[in-house]
Design an enzyme around this catalytic site. Structure first.
Site, short mmCIF file in Angstrom:
data_model
loop_
_atom_site.label_atom_id
_atom_site.label_comp_id
_atom_site.label_asym_id
_atom_site.label_seq_id
_atom_site.Cartn_x
_atom_site.Cartn_y
_atom_site.Cartn_z
N GLU A 157 0.83 -1.22 0.00
CA GLU A 157 0.00 0.00 0.00
C GLU A 157 0.86 1.26 0.00
OE1 GLU A 157 -1.96 -0.43 3.73
OE2 GLU A 157 -3.25 -2.06 3.10
N PRO A 158 1.71 1.46 -1.00
CA PRO A 158 2.51 2.69 -0.99
C PRO A 158 1.69 3.90 -1.40
CG PRO A 158 2.98 1.40 -2.96
CD PRO A 158 1.97 0.61 -2.17
N GLY A 159 1.90 5.01 -0.73
CA GLY A 159 1.23 6.26 -1.11
C GLY A 159 2.27 7.29 -1.49
N ARG A 160 3.06 7.67 -0.46
CA ARG A 160 4.02 8.77 -0.63
C ARG A 160 5.02 8.51 -1.76
NH1 ARG A 160 5.51 12.03 3.78
NH2 ARG A 160 4.78 10.37 5.14
N TYR A 171 4.54 18.66 10.83
CA TYR A 171 5.57 17.65 11.13
C TYR A 171 6.98 18.23 11.08
CZ TYR A 171 1.64 14.96 9.15
OH TYR A 171 0.40 14.46 8.84
N CYS A 220 -2.26 34.15 9.46
CA CYS A 220 -1.96 34.90 10.68
C CYS A 220 -1.58 34.02 11.85
CB CYS A 220 -3.16 35.75 11.04
SG CYS A 220 -3.47 36.92 9.73
N TYR A 240 0.26 14.04 0.36
CA TYR A 240 -0.14 14.70 1.61
C TYR A 240 -0.02 16.22 1.49
CZ TYR A 240 0.39 9.85 3.02
OH TYR A 240 0.30 8.47 3.08
N1 LLP Z 1 -1.34 1.96 4.54
C1 LLP Z 1 -1.82 2.43 5.70
C2 LLP Z 1 -2.67 1.56 6.52
C3 LLP Z 1 -1.51 3.75 6.12
O1 LLP Z 1 -1.98 4.20 7.28
C4 LLP Z 1 -0.68 4.57 5.30
C5 LLP Z 1 -0.34 5.93 5.69
C6 LLP Z 1 -0.22 4.03 4.09
C7 LLP Z 1 -0.56 2.72 3.74
C8 LLP Z 1 0.64 4.81 3.14
O2 LLP Z 1 1.86 5.20 3.68
P1 LLP Z 1 2.93 5.90 2.70
O3 LLP Z 1 3.40 4.87 1.69
O4 LLP Z 1 2.25 7.05 2.03
O5 LLP Z 1 4.01 6.32 3.63
N2 LLP Z 1 0.22 13.01 6.44
C9 LLP Z 1 1.50 12.39 6.74
C10 LLP Z 1 1.52 10.92 6.37
C11 LLP Z 1 0.44 10.09 7.01
C12 LLP Z 1 0.49 8.63 6.62
C13 LLP Z 1 -0.67 7.88 7.16
N3 LLP Z 1 -0.78 6.51 6.75
C14 LLP Z 1 2.60 13.18 6.06
O6 LLP Z 1 2.32 14.19 5.41
O7 LLP Z 1 3.76 12.84 6.19
#
Ligand code: LLP
Length: 421
Positions: free
Chosen positions: A275-278, A318, A346, A375
């Site tokens: 489950e990659p997002g970032r 962060y 502000c 994000y």
């Molecule tokens: N799977 C689950 C269950 C998660 O909770 C998350 C992220 C991901 C996958 C994806 O993680 P990634 O590959 O994107 O690292 N708003 C924060 C990041 C919050 C991440 C929350 N969960 C930021 O801006 O750094």
């Protein structure tokens, strides 16, 4: 690697000069590169080659439907964490059997929507959720496919606000209790156990925590099989970090991660989900803003931008670092000048960087925040009544607005004043 490069002294998004987009859309805005999104998705897909797998993009990172469609057409599934994300994925054309539902607080309505519309699996995070899911599935006359998210009590060595795999975090079921909870699940006729889920945190810059967690998952899988459960799928979460700051110690590559997955879990013969997002969306996006004023303060100069913490909250929330570069390439050998880079909101928290060395800049010039595709827009707001920041997608030499900036009237007219007032 991304597709935002200087050409003839001007920053381009693929083949489009960033300044051309600014002229048409106005600032601030986000711009995403299709080629970078696809490149990063494919890196993961290729890293798991040889294993039955599905890359389920964690759409919380960037859930614009144009981004979802781009990735889904390349073969991605989606990881969703709310009924809203589920609906958005479906609206973008993602079939239910490519959507996994994560999250600690799924409501009855959200569970129903996913069971009605089709779902690949629920990643169950607690016993009460399991009981509710079983109840609703039986009521609907279906069986809900599940994995159980285990908390392996591993330190992901990341920012405290985005670490999820320690026992004090709210996520998952303590791994020591997992066998009991699987036994409970097996007795629930509304549930079909298919696997194990784990996610230890976000922006991980080392592989060691994954190695520890996946070894524990391998051990658990063998125990669960010995207990008589059928475990055919492992969801390994996301979290691989990106290099926000160019240093010599870049985070590991998806290929290194893929090799680790094969080494620790390959022998189990399970289908692998990640489950990659970032890592997919982060470096595929810039936030582009304009310098409004250059202000001299007490012993320091401020660059006041028209982008603010409501548009990109990561630095305020962060203490995150984002590279900030001018859209017009600076002359070689320029003398860097330290600026505090701030927005117009502000509060002092509306600071993107302190004493950041930059080429000298003037009012009216454009600057771009790198690594802002994940994000960024999804966490933006209209704080200070600043209309929601627009998003643009580039593909080769084309660009399109994929979320327009609301007009002031649209923003203001969302409120209603009760007739008794
Ligand atoms: N799977 C689950 C269950 C998660 O909770 C998350 C992220 C991901 C996958 C994806 O993680 P990634 O590959 O994107 O690292 N708003 C924060 C990041 C919050 C991440 C929350 N969960 C930021 O801006 O750094």
């Amino acid at each position: 690697m991304d597709h935002f490069l200087y050409r003839d002294g001007v920053l381009h998004a693929e083949d489009v000069p960033v300044a051309d987009i600014a002229a048409e859309v106005g600032t601030p805005f986000y711009v995403y590169s299709t080629a970078t999104l696809l490149r990063h998705f494919r890196l993961f897909d290729e890293a798991l080659e040889g294993m039955d797998h599905l890359v389920c993009y964690a759409m919380k990172a960037n859930s614009n439907q144009a981004v979802l469609r781009t990735l889904a057409e390349a073969g991605a599934g989606m990881d969703v964490v709310s009924g809203g994300e589920y609906r958005r994925a479906r609206a973008a054309g993602v079939p239910g059997d490519r959507i996994v539902f994560s999250g600690v607080g799924k409501t009855a309505d959200e569970i129903r929507i996913a069971l009605e519309g089709g779902i690949r699996q629920f990643n169950v995070e607690s016993e009460p959720e399991m009981i509710l899911l079983d109840f609703i599935a039986r009521e609907m006359g279906v069986r809900a496919p599940i994995t159980i998210r285990v908390n392996p009590d591993v330190d992901a060595k990341t920012h405290a606000k985005i670490a999820t795999g320690k026992s004090e975090n709210k996520f998952g079921i303590p791994i020591a209790r997992a066998r009991d909870v699987y036994r409970m699940a097996a007795e629930m006729p509304g549930l079909e156990i298919i696997g194990v889920d784990v996610h230890i945190g976000s922006q991980l810059t080392e592989l060691a925590p994954y190695e520890l967690a996946y070894q524990k998952v391998a051990e658990l899988t063998e125990q669960l099989r010995a207990d008589g459960h059928t475990i055919t799928r492992l969801d390994l979460g996301g979290g691989l970090g990106i290099p926000y700051e160019r240093t010599n110690a870049d985070p590991p590559l998806p290929s290194d991660y893929g090799a680790l997955v094969k080494r620790t879990l390959g022998h189990l013969g399970c289908e692998i989900e990640i489950e990659p997002g970032r890592l997919i969306a982060g470096n595929a996006g810039l936030m582009v803003t304009q310098v409004i004023y250059v202000k001299s303060g007490e012993g320091r100069d401020f660059l006041i931008l028209d982008g603010a913490m409501n548009d990109l909250i990561r630095p305020a929330m962060y203490d995150a670092y984002h590279d900030i570069i001018p859209v017009v390439e600076p002359e070689p050998g320029f003398e860097p000048h330290p600026y505090d880079i701030v927005g117009p909101v502000c509060e002092s928290g509306d600071t993107f960087a302190k004493q950041r060395p930059m080429p000298p800049l003037k009012a009216g010039e454009l600057v771009a925040f790198r690594s802002a595709g994940a994000y960024g827009a999804v966490m933006s707001s209209e704080y200070n009544s600043r209309p929601l920041i627009p998003e643009v997608l580039v593909k080769d030499d084309q660009f399109a607005v994929i979320r327009p900036r609301p007009t002031f009237d649209e923003m203001i007219n969302r409120d209603t004043i009760p007739e008794w007032l």
